[in-house]
Design an enzyme around this catalytic site. Structure first.
Site, PDB file in Angstrom:
ATOM      1  N   LYS A 193       3.908  11.873 -11.689  1.00  0.00           N
ATOM      2  CA  LYS A 193       4.310  11.124 -12.891  1.00  0.00           C
ATOM      3  C   LYS A 193       5.828  11.001 -12.972  1.00  0.00           C
ATOM      4  O   LYS A 193       6.385  10.534 -13.957  1.00  0.00           O
ATOM      5  CB  LYS A 193       3.822  11.845 -14.165  1.00  0.00           C
ATOM      6  CG  LYS A 193       2.345  11.924 -14.338  1.00  0.00           C
ATOM      7  CD  LYS A 193       1.952  12.176 -15.789  1.00  0.00           C
ATOM      8  CE  LYS A 193       2.342  13.530 -16.281  1.00  0.00           C
ATOM      9  NZ  LYS A 193       1.797  13.800 -17.636  1.00  0.00           N
ATOM     10  N   LYS A 213       7.818  13.345 -13.442  1.00  0.00           N
ATOM     11  CA  LYS A 213       8.222  14.180 -14.586  1.00  0.00           C
ATOM     12  C   LYS A 213       8.485  15.591 -14.082  1.00  0.00           C
ATOM     13  O   LYS A 213       7.748  16.115 -13.267  1.00  0.00           O
ATOM     14  CB  LYS A 213       7.070  14.237 -15.605  1.00  0.00           C
ATOM     15  CG  LYS A 213       7.394  13.548 -16.916  1.00  0.00           C
ATOM     16  CD  LYS A 213       6.299  13.779 -17.960  1.00  0.00           C
ATOM     17  CE  LYS A 213       6.855  13.480 -19.325  1.00  0.00           C
ATOM     18  NZ  LYS A 213       5.868  13.564 -20.379  1.00  0.00           N
TER      19      LYS A 213
HETATM   20  N1  C2G Z   1       3.285  12.499 -28.137  1.00  0.00           N
HETATM   21  C1  C2G Z   1       3.342  12.022 -29.447  1.00  0.00           C
HETATM   22  N2  C2G Z   1       4.533  11.970 -30.086  1.00  0.00           N
HETATM   23  C2  C2G Z   1       5.672  12.392 -29.473  1.00  0.00           C
HETATM   24  C3  C2G Z   1       5.618  12.882 -28.150  1.00  0.00           C
HETATM   25  C4  C2G Z   1       4.400  12.936 -27.495  1.00  0.00           C
HETATM   26  O1  C2G Z   1       2.309  11.629 -30.021  1.00  0.00           O
HETATM   27  N3  C2G Z   1       6.855  12.335 -30.148  1.00  0.00           N
HETATM   28  C5  C2G Z   1       1.980  12.517 -27.471  1.00  0.00           C
HETATM   29  C6  C2G Z   1       1.937  11.602 -26.248  1.00  0.00           C
HETATM   30  O2  C2G Z   1       1.698  10.262 -26.663  1.00  0.00           O
HETATM   31  C7  C2G Z   1       0.770  12.198 -25.473  1.00  0.00           C
HETATM   32  C8  C2G Z   1       0.884  13.699 -25.800  1.00  0.00           C
HETATM   33  O3  C2G Z   1       1.705  13.813 -26.979  1.00  0.00           O
HETATM   34  O4  C2G Z   1      -0.457  11.698 -25.989  1.00  0.00           O
HETATM   35  C9  C2G Z   1       1.501  14.494 -24.673  1.00  0.00           C
HETATM   36  O5  C2G Z   1       2.760  13.919 -24.372  1.00  0.00           O
HETATM   37  P1  C2G Z   1       3.406  14.227 -22.924  1.00  0.00           P
HETATM   38  O6  C2G Z   1       3.363  15.669 -22.680  1.00  0.00           O
HETATM   39  O7  C2G Z   1       4.696  13.464 -22.853  1.00  0.00           O
HETATM   40  O8  C2G Z   1       2.316  13.548 -21.975  1.00  0.00           O
HETATM   41  P2  C2G Z   1       2.508  12.329 -20.973  1.00  0.00           P
HETATM   42  O9  C2G Z   1       3.598  12.619 -20.024  1.00  0.00           O
HETATM   43  O10 C2G Z   1       2.549  11.102 -21.789  1.00  0.00           O
HETATM   44  O11 C2G Z   1       1.152  12.450 -20.119  1.00  0.00           O
HETATM   45  O12 C2G Z   1      -2.683  10.891 -17.879  1.00  0.00           O
HETATM   46  C10 C2G Z   1      -1.922  10.833 -19.058  1.00  0.00           C
HETATM   47  C11 C2G Z   1      -0.615  11.546 -18.916  1.00  0.00           C
HETATM   48  O13 C2G Z   1      -0.799  12.851 -18.367  1.00  0.00           O
HETATM   49  C12 C2G Z   1       0.063  11.636 -20.274  1.00  0.00           C
END
Ligand code: C2G
Length: 131
Positions: free
Chosen positions: A44, A46
């Site tokens: 990703k 990340k």
């Molecule tokens: N999230 C949120 N508000 C934020 C930050 C994050 O609602 N201010 C939500 C994201 O939309 C996601 C969840 O928290 O639904 C986890 O966020 P991340 O850890 O950034 O996950 P991400 O990298 O988006 O991974 O296959 C899908 C991916 O693994 C999603």
């Protein structure tokens, strides 16, 4: 029992993550969280501050979460939904539309992201010595 699943890295847990998990649980009775492994984070593009085992342990401690599984690939969602008998897939709306391919298998819900908070923002703030 209505099963809900969501996926994410969940690094340096913050209110945006918790808001998502709380609302996800409200959509059913049992919430599964697939936490991205360190290897999948690389896919990703990340880099998480905390390793998978720590992120898993933290997410498992949240009252809304019933089960944590590893997220290892982009392709596992359909398999997870079928194998685990999931009724609802939920994720933040920064992903709106990206997972509509799951609609033949389960309900797909995109929840509004919590504004003004992110792991990146926290890391940047800490870097500048902000409290
Ligand atoms: N999230 C949120 N508000 C934020 C930050 C994050 O609602 N201010 C939500 C994201 O939309 C996601 C969840 O928290 O639904 C986890 O966020 P991340 O850890 O950034 O996950 P991400 O990298 O988006 O991974 O296959 C899908 C991916 O693994 C999603």
């Amino acid at each position: 029992m209505k099963k809900v699943i969501t996926y994410g890295t969940f690094d340096l847990l913050h209110p945006g993550h918790v808001n998502l998990l709380r609302r996800a649980k409200e959509l059913g009775d049992y919430l599964i969280v697939a936490v991205s492994t360190d290897a999948f984070n690389k896919l990703k593009h990340k880099e998480s501050f905390l390793p998978y085992d720590d992120r898993k342990m933290v997410v498992e401690a949240i009252r809304y979460v019933d089960e944590v599984i590893p997220e290892e690939s982009w392709d596992q969602k359909v398999i997870d939904v079928e194998k685990l008998g999931v009724d609802v897939f939920v994720i933040g709306d920064d992903w709106a539309g990206e997972f509509d391919f799951l609609k033949p298998h389960c309900e797909v819900v995109y929840l509004t992201r919590t504004p003004d908070i992110s792991t990146t923002k926290i890391k940047t703030g800490l870097g500048k010595g902000q409290a």
